[in-house]
Scaffold this motif. Structure first.
Motif, PDB file in Angstrom:
ATOM      1  N   UNK A  83      -5.803 -11.289  -1.346  1.00 43.67           N
ATOM      2  CA  UNK A  83      -7.136 -10.952  -0.823  1.00 43.67           C
ATOM      3  C   UNK A  83      -7.001 -10.160   0.474  1.00 43.67           C
ATOM      4  N   UNK A  84      -6.027 -10.520   1.287  1.00 40.77           N
ATOM      5  CA  UNK A  84      -5.803  -9.775   2.538  1.00 40.77           C
ATOM      6  C   UNK A  84      -5.402  -8.339   2.221  1.00 40.77           C
ATOM      7  N   UNK A  85      -4.570  -8.163   1.186  1.00 39.68           N
ATOM      8  CA  UNK A  85      -4.186  -6.819   0.767  1.00 39.68           C
ATOM      9  C   UNK A  85      -5.418  -6.006   0.392  1.00 39.68           C
ATOM     10  N   UNK A  86      -6.309  -6.598  -0.386  1.00 37.13           N
ATOM     11  CA  UNK A  86      -7.518  -5.886  -0.805  1.00 37.13           C
ATOM     12  C   UNK A  86      -8.411  -5.565   0.400  1.00 37.13           C
ATOM     13  N   UNK A 105       0.833  -1.205   0.000  1.00 36.21           N
ATOM     14  CA  UNK A 105       0.000   0.000   0.000  1.00 36.21           C
ATOM     15  C   UNK A 105       0.865   1.252   0.000  1.00 36.21           C
ATOM     16  N   UNK A 106       1.988   1.183   0.682  1.00 39.01           N
ATOM     17  CA  UNK A 106       2.906   2.322   0.743  1.00 39.01           C
ATOM     18  C   UNK A 106       3.467   2.687  -0.628  1.00 39.01           C
ATOM     19  N   UNK A 160      -5.230   3.525  -4.758  1.00 37.30           N
ATOM     20  CA  UNK A 160      -5.934   2.819  -3.689  1.00 37.30           C
ATOM     21  C   UNK A 160      -7.448   2.786  -3.907  1.00 37.30           C
ATOM     22  N   UNK A 161      -7.870   2.973  -5.149  1.00 37.44           N
ATOM     23  CA  UNK A 161      -9.290   2.898  -5.493  1.00 37.44           C
ATOM     24  C   UNK A 161      -9.513   1.795  -6.514  1.00 37.44           C
ATOM     25  N   UNK A 162     -10.645   1.123  -6.424  1.00 42.72           N
ATOM     26  CA  UNK A 162     -10.954   0.007  -7.315  1.00 42.72           C
ATOM     27  C   UNK A 162     -11.362   0.524  -8.692  1.00 42.72           C
ATOM     28  N   UNK A 163     -10.674   0.021  -9.714  1.00 48.52           N
ATOM     29  CA  UNK A 163     -11.033   0.348 -11.086  1.00 48.52           C
ATOM     30  C   UNK A 163     -11.932  -0.709 -11.696  1.00 48.52           C
TER      31      UNK A 163
END
Length: 377
Positions: free
Chosen positions: A246-249, A229-230, A267-270
Motif C-alpha cells: 500500500x505504501x508503494x501505491x 518504482x525504478x 506507473x499507471x493504474x490499470x
C-alpha cells in the motif's frame, strides 16, 4: 529447518602454480608444468575448510556438484548428502567444465552457488550467471582480486551457515576482477573488471536509513518503494495486498486496494481489486516474461501466499514464475519472524514446493536479503 540446496564447484587446479613461482594456474600447460615442479593442488583442502563449518547442519543440507575433484569427493568424504549433476569427461578439468557445471547446477534450483578457485574461476562463473544468481567464492587461487570471495575459506562457511540457519543475509553486488597472468609473470600487474555478481554477506543496515541503530520505517519504506518504482517500465506489475505494498501505491499516487490485488503498468493504474479470473485473463494477454508480482508478508506467521491474497491462485503464481516475484519487507519485519521461514500456502503442494528455498527480499533501495521460504507443514 528446511533443506538447503548448496551448489558446489571446485576448480581442482586453482592456485597450483603459486608454490612453484608460476603466479597462478591460467594458461596452456601451466598446470602440467606446476605438477612437474612438484606443486600440489590445494583447492579441495580450501573447500574442505569451508564445508567443515557446515558439518553440524548436515541433515539440512544437500550438496549438488560435479564428479570427483570438482566437488563430489570432498563432499562425500565429509558425509554430506550429494547429488552429482555433471560428469567431467577427464580428471584434467577445464574452464569449460566449470561453466558446464554452473549450467547443470542452475537447472537444479539450488539456493546458493559456492565455488572454490581464483579470479579465473570467478570469471567462468560470472560468464554463466552474471548478476542473476547469488554466488560465493572460497579463496583457493593465487589471484584473489575479485570481491566475490570471502576473506578466508572458513569465513565463506560462516556466511553459508547464516543462510542455513535462516539468519538475514544481505545480497550485495561485487566486482569480478582478474589480471593478465602472462604480464604478471613479467612483473606487470594489469587488472581488468569483467563484470559483477550477487554475493551474500553479513547483515548490514544502510547508513542513510538508520536511526539510533534501528531502521526508520518511513525512510525504509520510501527506499523500498523507490527500488520497485525504478523497475517499472513496459511490464505489467501485479501489486498484492498488505500495508507495505500500500505504501508503494501511495508513492505512485495511485488508488490502492489494501486487502486486494491491483494492476499497474508504466506507473499507471490499470485495474483495482481484480478477481482471480480477471487476473488470469490479464496473464493470458501478457507474456509471462512481461509480468512482475509484488507481494509482502501477510499475517503474523510470515505467509506470502494463502493469507488474504487468494486471488493469487496456484495457476496464477505458476504462470508468473518464481523468478518474477518481488517480495518487499523491512528488515525489522523480517527480524520479527525470529528466523522462521516465510510460508507459501497456495493450496497446491507442487506450487508450494516450487516456491520453497531461498528467495530475494527487497529491503531498501538496491538493498536485498536472501530469506528462506517453506511450504506448509
Amino acid at each position: 529447518m528446511s533443506l538447503f540446496k548448496l551448489g558446489l564447484i571446485i576448480n581442482p587446479i586453482a592456485g597450483i602454480g603459486g608454490s612453484v613461482a608460476l603466479k597462478g594456474s591460467d594458461g596452456e600447460g601451466i598446470a602440467d608444468k606446476a605438477k612437474l615442479l612438484g606443486a600440489q593442488a590445494k583447492a579441495n583442502d580450501r573447500a574442505k575448510l569451508a564445508l567443515e563449518i557446515l558439518l553440524p547442519y548436515q541433515e539440512n543440507i544437500e550438496i549438488y556438484t560435479a564428479n570427483a575433484l570438482m566437488g563430489e569427493d570432498i563432499a562425500r568424504t565429509l558425509g554430506f548428502k550429494v547429488k552429482v549433476v555433471y560428469q567431467a569427461p577427464s580428471l584434467d578439468t577445464t574452464s569449460q567444465d566449470t561453466e558446464d557445471t554452473v549450467t547443470a547446477l542452475l537447472a537444479e534450483d539450488i539456493d546458493l552457488l559456492l565455488f572454490a578457485g581464483g579470479d579465473g574461476t570467478a570469471r567462468n562463473v560470472c560468464h554463466m550467471v552474471g548478476d542473476t544468481f547469488p554466488v560465493l567464492g572460497v579463496p583457493a587461487g593465487c589471484k584473489i582480486h575479485s570481491g566475490v570471495y570471502a576473506v578466508t575459506p572458513k569465513a565463506a562457511g560462516r556466511v553459508v551457515e547464516m543462510m542455513v540457519t535462516n539468519q538475514l543475509v544481505t545480497l550485495t553486488e561485487a566486482d569480478v576482477m582478474d589480471i593478465d597472468e602472462s604480464l604478471f609473470r613479467q612483473g606487470i600487474v594489469k587488472a581488468k573488471r569483467f563484470g559483477e555478481m550477487k554475493v551474500p554477506c553479513e547483515l548490514r543496515y544502510i547508513q542513510a536509513v538508520k536511526s539510533g541503530g534501528k531502521e526508520s520505517d518511513e525512510l525504509v519504506l520510501q527506499d523500498i518503494a523507490a527500488d520497485v518504482i525504478n523497475q517499472m517500465d513496459e511490464q505489467l506489475f501485479i501489486i498484492g495486498s498488505g500495508s507495505t505494498t500500500a505504501y508503494l501505491m501511495a508513492e505512485l499516487a495511485l488508488e490502492n486496494t489494501l486487502l486486494g490485488v491491483d494492476l499497474v503498468q508504466q506507473q499507471r493504474l490499470l485495474a483495482n481489486d481484480v478477481t482471480e479470473p480477471q487476473l488470469w485473463q490479464y496473464l493470458q494477454d501478457n507474456s509471462a516474461t512481461n509480468v512482475k508480482l509484488v507481494i509482502t508478508l501477510i499475517g503474523g506467521q510470515g505467509h506470502i501466499f494463502g493469507r488474504g491474497n487468494q486471488q493469487l491462485s496456484p495457476r496464477v503464481i505458476k504462470a508468473i514464475g518464481k523468478e518474477n516475484i518481488i517480495i518487499i519487507a523491512t528488515k525489522t519485519k523480517l527480524s520479527a519472524l525470529q528466523s522462521r521461514p516465510l510460508i507459501a500456502d497456495t493450496g497446491d503442494s507442487d506450487v508450494d514446493n516450487l516456491l520453497a528455498g531461498f528467495m530475494t527480499v527487497t529491503t531498501g533501495y538496491h538493498d536485498q536479503v536472501l530469506y528462506p521460504v517453506a511450504s506448509p507443514q
